[in-house]
Scaffold this active site. Structure first.
Site, mmCIF file in Angstrom:
data_model
loop_
_atom_site.group_PDB
_atom_site.id
_atom_site.type_symbol
_atom_site.label_atom_id
_atom_site.label_comp_id
_atom_site.label_asym_id
_atom_site.label_seq_id
_atom_site.Cartn_x
_atom_site.Cartn_y
_atom_site.Cartn_z
ATOM 1 N N ASP A 67 -10.870 51.641 92.477
ATOM 2 C CA ASP A 67 -11.682 50.544 91.671
ATOM 3 C C ASP A 67 -11.173 49.171 92.007
ATOM 4 O O ASP A 67 -9.873 49.060 92.791
ATOM 5 C CB ASP A 67 -11.997 50.704 90.358
ATOM 6 N N ASN A 135 -9.239 54.867 76.281
ATOM 7 C CA ASN A 135 -10.398 55.274 75.699
ATOM 8 C C ASN A 135 -10.883 56.423 76.513
ATOM 9 O O ASN A 135 -12.056 56.834 76.325
ATOM 10 C CB ASN A 135 -11.344 54.040 75.592
ATOM 11 N N HIS A 137 -11.086 56.699 79.852
ATOM 12 C CA HIS A 137 -12.025 56.487 80.976
ATOM 13 C C HIS A 137 -10.976 56.848 82.223
ATOM 14 O O HIS A 137 -9.853 56.936 82.396
ATOM 15 C CB HIS A 137 -12.180 54.845 81.075
ATOM 16 N N GLU A 142 -16.434 54.356 82.249
ATOM 17 C CA GLU A 142 -16.130 53.944 80.841
ATOM 18 C C GLU A 142 -16.917 54.888 79.968
ATOM 19 O O GLU A 142 -17.933 55.423 80.372
ATOM 20 C CB GLU A 142 -16.468 52.605 80.672
HETATM 21 C C1 GLP Z 1 -7.183 50.888 84.632
HETATM 22 C C2 GLP Z 1 -7.693 51.642 86.023
HETATM 23 C C3 GLP Z 1 -7.433 52.998 85.821
HETATM 24 C C4 GLP Z 1 -6.345 53.497 85.318
HETATM 25 C C5 GLP Z 1 -6.207 52.877 83.841
HETATM 26 C C6 GLP Z 1 -4.867 53.173 83.064
HETATM 27 O O1 GLP Z 1 -8.397 50.643 83.703
HETATM 28 N N1 GLP Z 1 -9.086 51.446 86.162
HETATM 29 O O2 GLP Z 1 -7.586 53.789 87.259
HETATM 30 O O3 GLP Z 1 -5.871 54.699 84.923
HETATM 31 O O4 GLP Z 1 -6.179 51.387 83.878
HETATM 32 O O5 GLP Z 1 -3.972 52.264 83.344
HETATM 33 P P1 GLP Z 1 -2.313 52.257 83.037
HETATM 34 O O6 GLP Z 1 -1.737 53.263 83.918
HETATM 35 O O7 GLP Z 1 -1.848 50.901 83.230
HETATM 36 O O8 GLP Z 1 -2.239 52.536 81.377
#
Ligand code: GLP
Length: 240
Positions: A67, A135, A137, A142
């Protein structure tokens, strides 16, 4: 779905790197699906070490990211393109033409996502690395009433904006929309490695593995994947 709980973050990251390293050594032209966020930083650090100290060769791999924020280009420090260079790509011998990340500066986001979808469908990943949002995702798919099957322009939830604002100078700076791979493309990977660490992700992990498959917890769809390994640290697994 196989769950492995490690004593801490570093051990989890090391073991994930061993799996990715083995994949790249066995198949130099591997297609790797990569994720951003704090979670995979340890994995990337260890892959860089394998490159420097153990001759792991990334020259033939293809990397496809999940993404990108809509409106941010590779020069913006909050973009995922910037993140990937900073934490992995600038430190290994991947070829720039083999790096694929949605174009956050596109002037036609729907078209960009249509193109990304065709590309991802034609390039099933050998390994897909995933993290999870608080949440539930995955990528920027989402929670919703239906799974976001296709590559799409995602409207980010407040919880996601709050969690990810730490990568920006202030909360107003974070884009409210992002370009994201869809569930179908994520499930298209031959093997999925989901990394989860820290107590703050304990509820998300519990929901993902114990709550049944439902679009309100997008990561729960991974229960249906035939080859998904969830690697967690003890803190994240504390509710299981
Ligand atoms: C973002 C990304 C996800 C990732 C998530 C968790 O929203 N789009 O791909 O898994 O963050 O991030 P973190 O590892 O910083 O908690």
């Amino acid at each position: 779905m196989k769950l492995i709980v490690y004593p801490d973050y570093d051990t989890m990251s090391l073991n994930a790197a061993r799996l990715v390293g083995a994949q790249v050594r066995t198949k130099p032209k591997s297609i790797l699906g990569l994720a951003t966020g704090s979670t995979p930083k340890g994995l990337y650090r260890e892959l860089i070490r394998l490159y420097n100290e153990e001759d792991l060769d990334f020259s033939e791999i293809t990397a496809i990211n999940l993404d990108e924020y809509l409106g941010l280009g590779p020069d913006h420090q909050g973009s995922y393109s910037f993140f990937m260079k900073e934490f992995l790509f600038d430190h290994i011998n991947i070829k720039s033409e083999n790096i694929h990340i949605p174009d956050g500066l596109t002037i036609n986001a729907d078209q960009e996502m249509e193109n990304y979808e065709s590309f991802c469908d034609s390039m099933p990943r050998d390994i897909q690395i995933l993290g999870i949002g608080h949440n539930g995702h995955i990528a920027f798919c989402e929670p919703a009433d239906e799974f976001a099957k296709h590559c799409h322009v995602a409207k980010l939830k407040d919880q996601t904006l709050d969690a990810n604002s730490r990568f920006f100078t202030n909360k107003e700076e974070i884009p409210k929309q992002a370009l994201s791979m869809g569930i179908k493309q994520i499930l298209n990977a031959r093997k999925i490695i989901m990394l989860i660490n820290g107590e703050a992700k304990a509820e998300a992990l519990k929901g993902m593995v114990l709550g049944g498959v439902k679009p309100q917890i997008p990561a729960s769809i991974l229960q249906l994947h035939p080859n998904c390994i969830v690697m967690a640290d003890k803190a994240a697994a504390k509710l299981l």
